[in-house]
Design a protein around this motif. Structure first.
Motif, PDB file in Angstrom:
ATOM      1  N   VAL A  53      15.453 -12.722   4.281  1.00 62.95           N
ATOM      2  CA  VAL A  53      14.060 -13.059   3.995  1.00 62.95           C
ATOM      3  C   VAL A  53      13.249 -11.776   3.997  1.00 62.95           C
ATOM      4  CG1 VAL A  53      12.049 -14.393   4.749  1.00 62.95           C
ATOM      5  CG2 VAL A  53      14.352 -15.310   5.101  1.00 62.95           C
ATOM      6  N   ALA A  54      12.487 -11.570   2.935  1.00 59.30           N
ATOM      7  CA  ALA A  54      11.599 -10.414   2.832  1.00 59.30           C
ATOM      8  C   ALA A  54      10.169 -10.860   3.116  1.00 59.30           C
ATOM      9  CB  ALA A  54      11.687  -9.808   1.438  1.00 59.30           C
ATOM     10  N   LEU A  55       9.461 -10.059   3.891  1.00 61.47           N
ATOM     11  CA  LEU A  55       8.055 -10.320   4.199  1.00 61.47           C
ATOM     12  C   LEU A  55       7.260  -9.053   3.881  1.00 61.47           C
ATOM     13  CD1 LEU A  55       6.551 -12.014   7.313  1.00 61.47           C
ATOM     14  CD2 LEU A  55       5.688  -9.812   6.584  1.00 61.47           C
ATOM     15  N   PHE A  56       6.264  -9.192   3.029  1.00 56.52           N
ATOM     16  CA  PHE A  56       5.350  -8.098   2.735  1.00 56.52           C
ATOM     17  C   PHE A  56       3.979  -8.469   3.265  1.00 56.52           C
ATOM     18  CE2 PHE A  56       8.587  -6.579   0.018  1.00 56.52           C
ATOM     19  CZ  PHE A  56       8.294  -5.252  -0.270  1.00 56.52           C
ATOM     20  N   LEU A  57       3.336  -7.512   3.926  1.00 56.14           N
ATOM     21  CA  LEU A  57       1.972  -7.709   4.380  1.00 56.14           C
ATOM     22  C   LEU A  57       1.129  -6.578   3.796  1.00 56.14           C
ATOM     23  CD1 LEU A  57       0.617  -8.865   7.715  1.00 56.14           C
ATOM     24  CD2 LEU A  57      -0.308  -6.775   6.768  1.00 56.14           C
ATOM     25  N   GLY A  58       0.249  -6.936   2.882  1.00 56.09           N
ATOM     26  CA  GLY A  58      -0.685  -5.972   2.313  1.00 56.09           C
ATOM     27  C   GLY A  58      -1.984  -6.057   3.082  1.00 56.09           C
ATOM     28  N   GLY A  97      -1.282   3.937   0.398  1.00 48.84           N
ATOM     29  CA  GLY A  97      -1.541   4.526  -0.906  1.00 48.84           C
ATOM     30  C   GLY A  97      -2.699   3.907  -1.631  1.00 48.84           C
ATOM     31  N   GLU A  98      -3.328   4.724  -2.461  1.00 51.10           N
ATOM     32  CA  GLU A  98      -4.457   4.249  -3.248  1.00 51.10           C
ATOM     33  C   GLU A  98      -4.000   3.375  -4.413  1.00 51.10           C
ATOM     34  OE1 GLU A  98      -6.980   7.436  -4.468  1.00 51.10           O
ATOM     35  OE2 GLU A  98      -7.045   8.289  -2.458  1.00 51.10           O
ATOM     36  N   LYS A  99      -2.853   3.699  -4.988  1.00 50.49           N
ATOM     37  CA  LYS A  99      -2.414   3.007  -6.198  1.00 50.49           C
ATOM     38  C   LYS A  99      -2.018   1.550  -5.927  1.00 50.49           C
ATOM     39  CE  LYS A  99      -0.025   4.328 -10.338  1.00 50.49           C
ATOM     40  NZ  LYS A  99       0.944   5.228 -10.940  1.00 50.49           N
ATOM     41  N   LYS A 100      -1.088   1.345  -5.008  1.00 44.52           N
ATOM     42  CA  LYS A 100      -0.620  -0.011  -4.702  1.00 44.52           C
ATOM     43  C   LYS A 100      -1.284  -0.579  -3.450  1.00 44.52           C
ATOM     44  CE  LYS A 100       3.966   0.185  -6.762  1.00 44.52           C
ATOM     45  NZ  LYS A 100       5.396   0.008  -6.510  1.00 44.52           N
ATOM     46  N   GLY A 101      -2.061   0.211  -2.757  1.00 43.23           N
ATOM     47  CA  GLY A 101      -2.683  -0.244  -1.532  1.00 43.23           C
ATOM     48  C   GLY A 101      -1.783  -0.009  -0.332  1.00 43.23           C
ATOM     49  N   ASP A 102      -2.223  -0.453   0.809  1.00 43.11           N
ATOM     50  CA  ASP A 102      -1.500  -0.290   2.061  1.00 43.11           C
ATOM     51  C   ASP A 102      -0.685  -1.559   2.320  1.00 43.11           C
ATOM     52  OD1 ASP A 102      -3.087   1.999   2.235  1.00 43.11           O
ATOM     53  OD2 ASP A 102      -4.596   0.979   3.435  1.00 43.11           O
ATOM     54  N   ALA A 141      -5.928  -9.416   4.727  1.00 45.79           N
ATOM     55  CA  ALA A 141      -4.479  -9.213   4.693  1.00 45.79           C
ATOM     56  C   ALA A 141      -3.877 -10.244   3.753  1.00 45.79           C
ATOM     57  CB  ALA A 141      -3.885  -9.347   6.085  1.00 45.79           C
ATOM     58  N   HIS A 142      -2.838  -9.846   3.045  1.00 45.71           N
ATOM     59  CA  HIS A 142      -2.151 -10.722   2.111  1.00 45.71           C
ATOM     60  C   HIS A 142      -0.671 -10.679   2.450  1.00 45.71           C
ATOM     61  CE1 HIS A 142      -5.901 -10.210  -0.042  1.00 45.71           C
ATOM     62  NE2 HIS A 142      -5.735  -8.905   0.107  1.00 45.71           N
ATOM     63  N   ILE A 143      -0.059 -11.863   2.566  1.00 44.84           N
ATOM     64  CA  ILE A 143       1.336 -11.923   2.989  1.00 44.84           C
ATOM     65  C   ILE A 143       2.155 -12.674   1.946  1.00 44.84           C
ATOM     66  CG2 ILE A 143       2.935 -12.716   4.778  1.00 44.84           C
ATOM     67  CD1 ILE A 143       0.575 -12.529   6.768  1.00 44.84           C
ATOM     68  N   GLY A 144       3.301 -12.096   1.590  1.00 45.42           N
ATOM     69  CA  GLY A 144       4.246 -12.743   0.690  1.00 45.42           C
ATOM     70  C   GLY A 144       5.608 -12.821   1.357  1.00 45.42           C
ATOM     71  N   ILE A 145       6.269 -13.966   1.204  1.00 47.94           N
ATOM     72  CA  ILE A 145       7.588 -14.183   1.811  1.00 47.94           C
ATOM     73  C   ILE A 145       8.511 -14.755   0.742  1.00 47.94           C
ATOM     74  CG2 ILE A 145       8.899 -15.440   3.573  1.00 47.94           C
ATOM     75  CD1 ILE A 145       6.289 -15.660   5.179  1.00 47.94           C
ATOM     76  N   ALA A 173       8.582 -11.265  -3.077  1.00 44.07           N
ATOM     77  CA  ALA A 173       7.748 -11.243  -1.874  1.00 44.07           C
ATOM     78  C   ALA A 173       6.632 -10.214  -2.008  1.00 44.07           C
ATOM     79  CB  ALA A 173       8.604 -10.949  -0.636  1.00 44.07           C
ATOM     80  N   ALA A 174       6.942  -9.059  -2.600  1.00 45.37           N
ATOM     81  CA  ALA A 174       5.924  -8.020  -2.778  1.00 45.37           C
ATOM     82  C   ALA A 174       4.823  -8.479  -3.722  1.00 45.37           C
ATOM     83  CB  ALA A 174       6.575  -6.743  -3.315  1.00 45.37           C
TER      84      ALA A 174
END
Length: 176
Positions: A53-58, A97-102, A141-145, A173-174
């Motif tokens: 399982v991948a979890l991304f938190l922007g 990063g500025e381009k894709k964000g943190d 915050a934005h989360i994708g799983i 997820a990203a």
């Protein structure tokens, strides 16, 4: 001869040699399950296709130019790592990063699989969402799983490599 023309095992003349690091110096930089694998195995890494399982938190970190920005970010990441650890997930990457964000990328089941890795990721995501809401410096915050078959293992060169999970599910997820 340019550096790109050299054989893979030869280093260009201007390459700075890496210092030798002892186990105590390396320990804080290795995930505990990876350290256990390296200590118990004759092979360096175990590369495999497995369900994970991948979890991304922007997150939107407002201003890195303030006096305490690095301290605030460090506290936030340490708290996020504690949440992930409680659910046996692992933070694999932090990108600013500025381009894709943190954002940061965590994985459940890549190093140690559980039948309920997806549930663990969702519970961790809810706790991470609450952590972001509690801070006074992360406005959103934005989360994708995503769960599915992924390549898990080491990638990079023989002298500098990292562990991760790669595949379509990580990309999904990203984007979520």
């Amino acid at each position: 001869v340019s550096a790109l023309d050299c054989p893979m095992n030869a280093l260009p003349e201007n390459t700075i040699p890496l210092p030798h690091l002892n186990d105590e110096q390396i320990r804080p930089w290795l995930l505990p399950p990876m350290r256990a694998r390296l200590n118990s195995s004759t092979s360096q890494f175990s590369d495999e296709l497995r369900t994970a399982v991948a979890l991304f938190l922007g997150f939107d970190f407002p201003d890195y130019d303030t006096d305490d920005a690095d301290g605030k970010l460090d506290r936030f990441i340490r708290q996020a790592q504690a949440i992930l650890r409680r659910h046996e997930g692992h933070l694999l990457q932090l990108s600013i990063g500025e381009k894709k964000g943190d954002y940061f990328y965590a994985s459940f089941g890549a190093l140690k699989a559980h039948e309920d890795d997806a549930s663990r990721a969702v519970v961790a995501a809810l706790e991470l969402q609450a952590l972001c809401a509690e801070t006074d410096f992360i406005p959103a915050a934005h989360i994708g799983i995503s769960k599915g078959l992924m390549f898990t293992g080491a990638y990079g060169s023989s002298s500098r490599c990292t562990f991760g999970s790669l595949g379509t599910q990580v990309n999904i997820a990203a984007r979520l």
